[in-house]
Design a protein around this motif. Structure first.
Motif, mmCIF file in Angstrom:
data_model
loop_
_atom_site.group_PDB
_atom_site.id
_atom_site.type_symbol
_atom_site.label_atom_id
_atom_site.label_comp_id
_atom_site.label_asym_id
_atom_site.label_seq_id
_atom_site.Cartn_x
_atom_site.Cartn_y
_atom_site.Cartn_z
ATOM 1 N N ARG A 296 0.832 -1.198 0.000
ATOM 2 C CA ARG A 296 0.000 0.000 0.000
ATOM 3 C C ARG A 296 0.877 1.263 0.000
ATOM 4 N NH1 ARG A 296 -4.882 -1.383 4.323
ATOM 5 N NH2 ARG A 296 -5.756 -3.184 3.188
ATOM 6 N N ARG A 297 1.920 1.251 0.813
ATOM 7 C CA ARG A 297 2.851 2.387 0.832
ATOM 8 C C ARG A 297 3.391 2.658 -0.558
ATOM 9 N NH1 ARG A 297 8.987 1.459 2.404
ATOM 10 N NH2 ARG A 297 8.601 0.192 0.537
ATOM 11 N N ASN A 298 3.818 1.603 -1.246
ATOM 12 C CA ASN A 298 4.396 1.773 -2.585
ATOM 13 C C ASN A 298 3.385 2.361 -3.566
ATOM 14 O OD1 ASN A 298 6.779 0.704 -1.602
ATOM 15 N ND2 ASN A 298 6.401 -1.356 -2.404
ATOM 16 N N ILE A 299 2.137 1.895 -3.495
ATOM 17 C CA ILE A 299 1.095 2.418 -4.382
ATOM 18 C C ILE A 299 0.908 3.912 -4.167
ATOM 19 C CG2 ILE A 299 -1.416 2.428 -4.750
ATOM 20 C CD1 ILE A 299 -1.289 -0.646 -4.362
ATOM 21 N N ARG B 205 -4.973 22.682 -10.044
ATOM 22 C CA ARG B 205 -4.418 23.824 -9.328
ATOM 23 C C ARG B 205 -2.979 24.140 -9.746
ATOM 24 N NH1 ARG B 205 -8.497 21.734 -7.469
ATOM 25 N NH2 ARG B 205 -9.985 22.810 -6.121
ATOM 26 N N GLY B 206 -2.609 23.603 -10.878
ATOM 27 C CA GLY B 206 -1.337 23.985 -11.471
ATOM 28 C C GLY B 206 -0.117 23.339 -10.876
ATOM 29 N N VAL B 207 -0.310 22.239 -10.136
ATOM 30 C CA VAL B 207 0.835 21.501 -9.600
ATOM 31 C C VAL B 207 1.130 20.364 -10.581
ATOM 32 C CG1 VAL B 207 1.768 20.173 -7.685
ATOM 33 C CG2 VAL B 207 0.199 22.078 -7.241
ATOM 34 N N GLY B 208 2.249 20.488 -11.330
ATOM 35 C CA GLY B 208 2.558 19.505 -12.368
ATOM 36 C C GLY B 208 3.460 18.411 -11.871
ATOM 37 N N PRO B 209 3.786 17.446 -12.714
ATOM 38 C CA PRO B 209 4.713 16.367 -12.338
ATOM 39 C C PRO B 209 6.046 16.914 -11.878
ATOM 40 C CG PRO B 209 3.647 15.884 -14.418
ATOM 41 C CD PRO B 209 3.293 17.305 -14.086
ATOM 42 N N ALA B 210 6.662 16.209 -10.936
ATOM 43 C CA ALA B 210 7.969 16.644 -10.428
ATOM 44 C C ALA B 210 8.981 16.641 -11.544
ATOM 45 C CB ALA B 210 8.415 15.720 -9.296
ATOM 46 N N SER B 211 9.863 17.630 -11.545
ATOM 47 C CA SER B 211 10.880 17.727 -12.586
ATOM 48 C C SER B 211 12.046 16.808 -12.274
ATOM 49 C CB SER B 211 11.376 19.160 -12.680
ATOM 50 O OG SER B 211 11.887 19.602 -11.445
ATOM 51 N N GLY C 34 -4.354 13.440 -7.883
ATOM 52 C CA GLY C 34 -3.645 13.893 -9.072
ATOM 53 C C GLY C 34 -4.461 14.907 -9.874
ATOM 54 N N ARG C 35 -5.759 14.626 -10.058
ATOM 55 C CA ARG C 35 -6.626 15.575 -10.765
ATOM 56 C C ARG C 35 -6.715 16.899 -9.996
ATOM 57 N NH1 ARG C 35 -9.830 10.876 -11.713
ATOM 58 N NH2 ARG C 35 -11.233 11.434 -9.994
ATOM 59 N N PHE C 36 -6.835 16.781 -8.678
ATOM 60 C CA PHE C 36 -6.895 17.982 -7.835
ATOM 61 C C PHE C 36 -5.638 18.831 -8.016
ATOM 62 C CE2 PHE C 36 -5.271 19.729 -3.826
ATOM 63 C CZ PHE C 36 -6.255 20.664 -3.520
ATOM 64 N N LEU D 278 1.740 9.252 -5.895
ATOM 65 C CA LEU D 278 1.790 10.686 -5.622
ATOM 66 C C LEU D 278 2.999 11.337 -6.282
ATOM 67 C CD1 LEU D 278 0.665 10.865 -1.877
ATOM 68 C CD2 LEU D 278 -0.667 11.440 -3.911
ATOM 69 N N ARG D 279 4.117 10.632 -6.306
ATOM 70 C CA ARG D 279 5.293 11.186 -6.986
ATOM 71 C C ARG D 279 5.018 11.380 -8.479
ATOM 72 N NH1 ARG D 279 10.179 7.532 -4.287
ATOM 73 N NH2 ARG D 279 10.293 8.636 -2.279
ATOM 74 N N GLU D 280 4.313 10.437 -9.070
ATOM 75 C CA GLU D 280 4.011 10.527 -10.500
ATOM 76 C C GLU D 280 3.122 11.725 -10.824
ATOM 77 O OE1 GLU D 280 2.375 6.880 -11.847
ATOM 78 O OE2 GLU D 280 4.215 5.723 -11.491
ATOM 79 N N VAL D 281 2.244 12.115 -9.886
ATOM 80 C CA VAL D 281 1.347 13.244 -10.155
ATOM 81 C C VAL D 281 1.911 14.562 -9.633
ATOM 82 C CG1 VAL D 281 -0.677 11.751 -10.201
ATOM 83 C CG2 VAL D 281 -0.056 12.902 -8.059
#
Length: 397
Positions: free
Chosen positions: A303-306, A391-397, A385-387, A311-314
């Motif tokens: 569950r932690r990994n999921i 609000r303009g928070v994109g994927p981590a660079s 991720g949609r949220f 969250l990192r992906e979004v």
């Protein structure tokens, strides 16, 4: 009209949890399907053997008298065997173990048992809420010990003023930590024991999550440090590790004077844990000692990994904890803990707890509990991720 209720109730710090409940009602009112990642309550049952043991004990007419407040000798002996198996620590079940109605029961009452009104105790910030609540109930003055990310959420003991350290009756810490999911190694416990011994201070260690560790990490007990029993006690709970949260069974072990003090107090408050539940607790501990293969850590590791990977992906960069059922996530720039928790719930229907529910140092974080099945967790990540994208928070660079 005269109002009834003590002034200390205003100091118990439940306002944020009440707010979260109101947000949830607002989200439900507009039709959201709620995914609750708020309260850390296990969502699965205990093992089949434990349930069978409980069912059989419930049908035993001999188990319906008052149990003893300190617990049966059979349960306390099982705890002592488990401590030897798990940590290599020898305990006297007669004097160094007492049974509790969940670790919260013991945490709520121990300050009353070992302190006098006006005494000082050292507690962590952020910390599980009952740590501070217990001091309010006992009339004890808290010294808040900040736990910061740059130090791995371990305390800087050398930053405690010497006058405070010398006066404090106890220092309370817990690793693996709720809410921080931080962990400690044996070197830290050695430092802690030395620090407390020099000042004749009791160590209270909350180890409720010691069996919920990942990636091969094995949490240690403070009682493994030579001489620690002279100044330390440790709480354990069967709620999380064995999915027995509703049964309310836990224990305190260690220094016989502190254990005895809690026993003496509780003998004036309650008559102990239902004997059938204690028999289920014995079965749970014996299961682990027998190497039955039934354990919860692997469930929460998946569950932690999921959640963390998702969250990192979004675009929400969160750390991957080594233990517990929680993610302690720093909020994106521009938000407070309470703002983002409310907006995630009202916009995405996902409950998370604002970090300042656990103390001032929790501002800037939220706690996410891994208490849903994997499909629901993946859905929660998609909604968050949609949220974030909206609000303009994109994927981590």
């Amino acid at each position: 009209m005269k109002r009834f209720g003590s002034s200390r109730l205003q100091l118990l710090g439940s306002a944020i949890f009440s707010e979260v409940g109101q947000w949830r009602r607002e989200a439900e009112a507009v039709g959201h399907d709620i995914i609750d990642l708020g309260i850390g309550s296990p969502d699965r049952p205990p093992s089949e053997r434990v349930m069978e043991s409980l069912a059989g004990a419930v049908r035993n007419p001999a188990n319906y008298g008052y149990p003893t407040s300190e617990g049966t000798l059979e349960f306390r002996s099982a705890v002592a065997r488990w401590y030897d198996y798990r940590f290599g620590v020898k305990l006297d079940p007669e004097h160094e173990v007492t049974t509790l109605m969940g670790s919260q029961d013991g945490l709520a009452h121990l300050a009353m048992a070992v302190c006098d009104p006006g005494d000082t105790a050292i507690v962590p910030d952020p910390g599980y809420p009952i740590y501070a609540v217990s001091l309010v109930l006992a009339g004890v003055t808290p010294h808040l010990l900040p736990l910061r990310a740059e130090n791995g959420f371990l305390p800087r003991l050398d930053e405690i003023p010497e006058q405070t350290a010398a006066a404090a009756k106890f220092i309370l810490l817990g690793y693996p930590s709720n809410p921080l999911s931080a962990v400690a190694d044996i070197g830290f416990y050695e430092e802690l024991v030395e620090f407390a011994k020099r000042r004749n201070m009791l160590i209270i260690h909350d180890a409720a999550y010691s069996e919920m560790a990942f990636d091969g990490f094995r949490p240690r007990s403070v009682l493994e440090v030579p001489g620690a029993k002279e100044i330390a006690v440790e709480f354990h709970s069967l709620s999380k590790s064995f999915n027995l949260a509703g049964c309310r069974i836990a224990f305190l072990v260690g220094n016989k004077d502190a254990v005895g003090a809690l026993r003496a107090l509780k003998s004036n408050i309650d008559y102990g844990v239902f004997t059938a539940v204690q028999e289920a607790g014995i079965a749970a501990l014996e299961d682990q000692m027998a190497g039955s293969g039934w354990e919860v850590a692997s469930v929460y590791e998946r569950r932690r990994n999921i959640v963390v990977d998702g969250l990192r992906e979004v675009g929400w960069n969160v750390s991957k904890p080594k233990a517990t059922m929680f993610i302690w996530a720093p909020v994106p720039p521009g938000w407070t803990s309470r703002q983002i928790s409310r907006e995630i719930l009202l916009s995405a229907g996902v409950v998370v707890i604002p970090g300042d529910a656990f103390g001032e140092q929790g501002q800037g974080f939220v706690r996410i509990a891994l208490v849903q099945e994997e499909e629901r967790l993946m859905e929660a990540v998609r909604r968050i991720g949609r949220f974030l994208r909206d609000r303009g928070v994109g994927p981590a660079s």
